[in-house]
Motif scaffolding. Structure first.
Motif, mmCIF file in Angstrom:
data_model
loop_
_atom_site.group_PDB
_atom_site.id
_atom_site.type_symbol
_atom_site.label_atom_id
_atom_site.label_comp_id
_atom_site.label_asym_id
_atom_site.label_seq_id
_atom_site.Cartn_x
_atom_site.Cartn_y
_atom_site.Cartn_z
ATOM 1 N N TYR A 53 52.474 63.652 91.286
ATOM 2 C CA TYR A 53 53.612 62.757 91.217
ATOM 3 C C TYR A 53 53.489 61.617 90.396
ATOM 4 O O TYR A 53 54.292 60.303 90.888
ATOM 5 C CB TYR A 53 53.707 62.786 92.664
ATOM 6 C CG TYR A 53 53.925 63.665 93.646
ATOM 7 C CD1 TYR A 53 54.899 64.757 93.558
ATOM 8 C CD2 TYR A 53 52.802 64.228 94.497
ATOM 9 C CE1 TYR A 53 55.092 65.632 94.193
ATOM 10 C CE2 TYR A 53 53.007 65.195 95.416
ATOM 11 C CZ TYR A 53 54.048 66.035 95.369
ATOM 12 O OH TYR A 53 54.444 67.275 96.045
ATOM 13 N N ASP A 56 56.898 60.451 89.216
ATOM 14 C CA ASP A 56 57.830 60.090 90.396
ATOM 15 C C ASP A 56 57.426 58.663 90.873
ATOM 16 O O ASP A 56 58.194 57.982 91.309
ATOM 17 C CB ASP A 56 57.629 61.025 91.656
ATOM 18 C CG ASP A 56 58.288 62.295 91.500
ATOM 19 O OD1 ASP A 56 58.839 62.376 90.337
ATOM 20 O OD2 ASP A 56 58.161 63.220 92.225
ATOM 21 N N TYR A 59 58.809 56.444 88.317
ATOM 22 C CA TYR A 59 60.327 56.415 88.724
ATOM 23 C C TYR A 59 60.695 55.682 89.881
ATOM 24 O O TYR A 59 61.657 54.917 89.807
ATOM 25 C CB TYR A 59 60.721 57.920 89.124
ATOM 26 C CG TYR A 59 62.073 58.184 89.225
ATOM 27 C CD1 TYR A 59 63.169 58.171 88.433
ATOM 28 C CD2 TYR A 59 62.656 58.442 90.453
ATOM 29 C CE1 TYR A 59 64.385 58.473 88.582
ATOM 30 C CE2 TYR A 59 63.871 58.359 90.952
ATOM 31 C CZ TYR A 59 64.883 58.689 90.017
ATOM 32 O OH TYR A 59 66.188 58.845 90.300
ATOM 33 N N THR A 60 59.787 55.645 90.631
ATOM 34 C CA THR A 60 60.104 54.876 92.117
ATOM 35 C C THR A 60 59.975 53.347 91.672
ATOM 36 O O THR A 60 60.901 52.411 92.070
ATOM 37 C CB THR A 60 59.148 55.219 93.176
ATOM 38 O OG1 THR A 60 59.054 56.426 93.466
ATOM 39 C CG2 THR A 60 59.221 54.162 94.341
ATOM 40 N N ASP A 143 72.893 60.483 90.591
ATOM 41 C CA ASP A 143 71.477 60.706 89.820
ATOM 42 C C ASP A 143 70.944 59.192 90.203
ATOM 43 O O ASP A 143 71.119 58.465 91.353
ATOM 44 C CB ASP A 143 71.621 60.740 88.337
ATOM 45 C CG ASP A 143 72.489 59.879 87.808
ATOM 46 O OD1 ASP A 143 72.883 58.927 88.001
ATOM 47 O OD2 ASP A 143 72.923 60.668 86.593
ATOM 48 N N TRP A 144 69.929 58.725 89.515
ATOM 49 C CA TRP A 144 69.250 57.606 89.524
ATOM 50 C C TRP A 144 70.279 56.332 89.498
ATOM 51 O O TRP A 144 70.040 55.311 90.326
ATOM 52 C CB TRP A 144 68.267 57.316 88.180
ATOM 53 C CG TRP A 144 68.778 57.185 86.989
ATOM 54 C CD1 TRP A 144 69.162 58.028 86.109
ATOM 55 C CD2 TRP A 144 69.349 56.074 86.376
ATOM 56 N NE1 TRP A 144 69.622 57.609 85.008
ATOM 57 C CE2 TRP A 144 69.762 56.243 85.291
ATOM 58 C CE3 TRP A 144 69.256 54.511 86.865
ATOM 59 C CZ2 TRP A 144 70.307 55.226 84.088
ATOM 60 C CZ3 TRP A 144 69.789 53.486 85.786
ATOM 61 C CH2 TRP A 144 70.177 53.906 84.679
ATOM 62 N N SER A 225 67.423 65.788 92.599
ATOM 63 C CA SER A 225 66.897 66.670 91.730
ATOM 64 C C SER A 225 65.595 65.627 91.039
ATOM 65 O O SER A 225 65.230 64.621 91.645
ATOM 66 C CB SER A 225 67.809 66.730 90.433
ATOM 67 O OG SER A 225 68.323 65.455 89.717
ATOM 68 N N GLN A 226 64.698 66.487 90.318
ATOM 69 C CA GLN A 226 63.523 65.663 89.626
ATOM 70 C C GLN A 226 63.813 64.703 88.707
ATOM 71 O O GLN A 226 64.762 65.071 87.944
ATOM 72 C CB GLN A 226 62.618 66.705 89.321
ATOM 73 C CG GLN A 226 62.116 67.461 90.554
ATOM 74 C CD GLN A 226 61.318 66.589 91.311
ATOM 75 O OE1 GLN A 226 60.487 65.662 91.176
ATOM 76 N NE2 GLN A 226 61.075 67.013 92.899
ATOM 77 N N PRO A 227 63.093 63.564 88.422
ATOM 78 C CA PRO A 227 62.191 63.267 89.261
ATOM 79 C C PRO A 227 62.940 62.557 90.363
ATOM 80 O O PRO A 227 63.914 62.225 90.548
ATOM 81 C CB PRO A 227 61.390 62.131 88.394
ATOM 82 C CG PRO A 227 62.701 61.773 87.402
ATOM 83 C CD PRO A 227 63.372 62.802 87.283
ATOM 84 N N THR A 228 61.953 62.137 91.618
ATOM 85 C CA THR A 228 62.683 61.537 92.692
ATOM 86 C C THR A 228 61.825 60.486 93.399
ATOM 87 O O THR A 228 60.594 60.246 92.579
ATOM 88 C CB THR A 228 62.565 62.796 93.879
ATOM 89 O OG1 THR A 228 63.542 62.222 94.966
ATOM 90 C CG2 THR A 228 61.486 63.149 94.162
ATOM 91 N N ASP A 233 58.579 62.709 97.967
ATOM 92 C CA ASP A 233 57.447 63.539 97.741
ATOM 93 C C ASP A 233 56.659 63.690 98.992
ATOM 94 O O ASP A 233 56.224 64.679 99.506
ATOM 95 C CB ASP A 233 56.680 62.873 96.532
ATOM 96 C CG ASP A 233 57.454 63.016 95.326
ATOM 97 O OD1 ASP A 233 58.150 63.988 95.140
ATOM 98 O OD2 ASP A 233 57.145 62.034 94.671
#
Length: 276
Positions: A53, A56, A59-60, A143-144, A225-228, A233
């Protein structure tokens, strides 16, 4: 004296018990489970968490930091208008409307954004009806971008409420002096008002940062969807695999990130106090 102390302890005991049961025990359990394997100290769970991850986690951080910056800009704009606005009816309408998202739970906000930001959602249908875009130009923001929009829409009123209160408590003579010397409203806002309320803005942004780091419903509902985000997670590791150690390792990583934000705020506050 002893009776008064016992009475005071009895009054705070229920609150302390809730803190211990709902925060301290889960925190201790998470730390122990994250740092041990087969009864021995180990970083294996963190290794697995970063292996699976790491994208992710980055991304977070991107989502939360971008949301924080946009939330700060929105809050400054709204609070500045409420403080320096010269159109009474516009200020009154804005004051009545900006607080509404405060009373909407994140799960409801996520569901609303699913219907608002979808390809055939309310936003695109409104743009088509107004002739701004053609039907074939409609795109989904689930999405994001949808996560960021939801976070900003939900958190901006909270930050604005604190910031507008701090601005309202300022000495108006400094503002009037700037206006009398020919400074425009934007210059007064950024050079006179904002430096005086910066501590309040930093507190509000740290609290908003911690809140958005912990939200599960919005990333699951708006962009699955990924990433998340890390919260998704953690929920996936527990619900799909029953893998509490890796989920706890991700939780410890999120603790460290939020702790870093709090440390940055405290460091800035101490520097400001020393300079004063």
């Amino acid at each position: 004296m002893t009776q008064s102390r016992l009475l005071a302890l009895g009054l705070v005991a229920p609150a302390l018990a809730l803190v211990a049961a709902l925060f301290l025990y889960p925190l201790g359990f998470s730390l122990v489970a994250a740092f041990t394997k087969d009864g021995a100290l180990s970083l294996a769970h963190f290794g697995k968490a970063f292996e699976l991850y790491s994208v992710d986690i980055v991304y977070t951080l991107f989502i939360v930091l971008l949301s924080g910056v946009l939330t700060a800009l929105a809050a400054i704009a709204i609070a500045g208008t409420l403080t320096l606005g010269e159109t009474p009816w516009a200020v009154a309408v804005l004051k009545a409307l900006y607080r509404w998202p405060l009373f909407i739970p994140f799960i409801v906000a996520g569901q609303c954004m699913r219907t608002f930001l979808a390809k055939n959602g309310l936003m695109n249908n409104s743009f088509v009806a107004m002739g701004i875009i053609e039907p074939l130009q409609a795109t989904s923001l689930l999405d994001w971008r949808g996560i960021v929009i939801t976070f900003v829409w939900k958190q901006a009123p909270f930050v604005t409420l604190l910031l507008a209160g701090a601005m309202a408590s300022l000495d108006r003579s400094t503002i009037e002096a700037g206006r009398n010397l020919g400074a425009g409203r934007l210059r007064v806002l950024f050079e006179i008002v904002l430096p005086q309320v910066m501590p309040t803005l930093l507190v509000a942004l740290v609290l908003s940062f911690v809140t958005t780091m912990s939200v599960l419903s919005v990333p699951m509902m708006v962009a699955g969807s990924q990433p998340t985000m890390m919260t998704v997670d953690m929920a996936f590791r527990i619900n799909a695999y029953g893998d509490y150690p890796v989920a706890n390792a991700l939780g410890v990583i999120s603790y460290a990130i939020t702790g870093l934000a709090a440390w940055f705020y405290l460091r800035q506050s101490i520097r400001r106090e020393v300079a004063a």
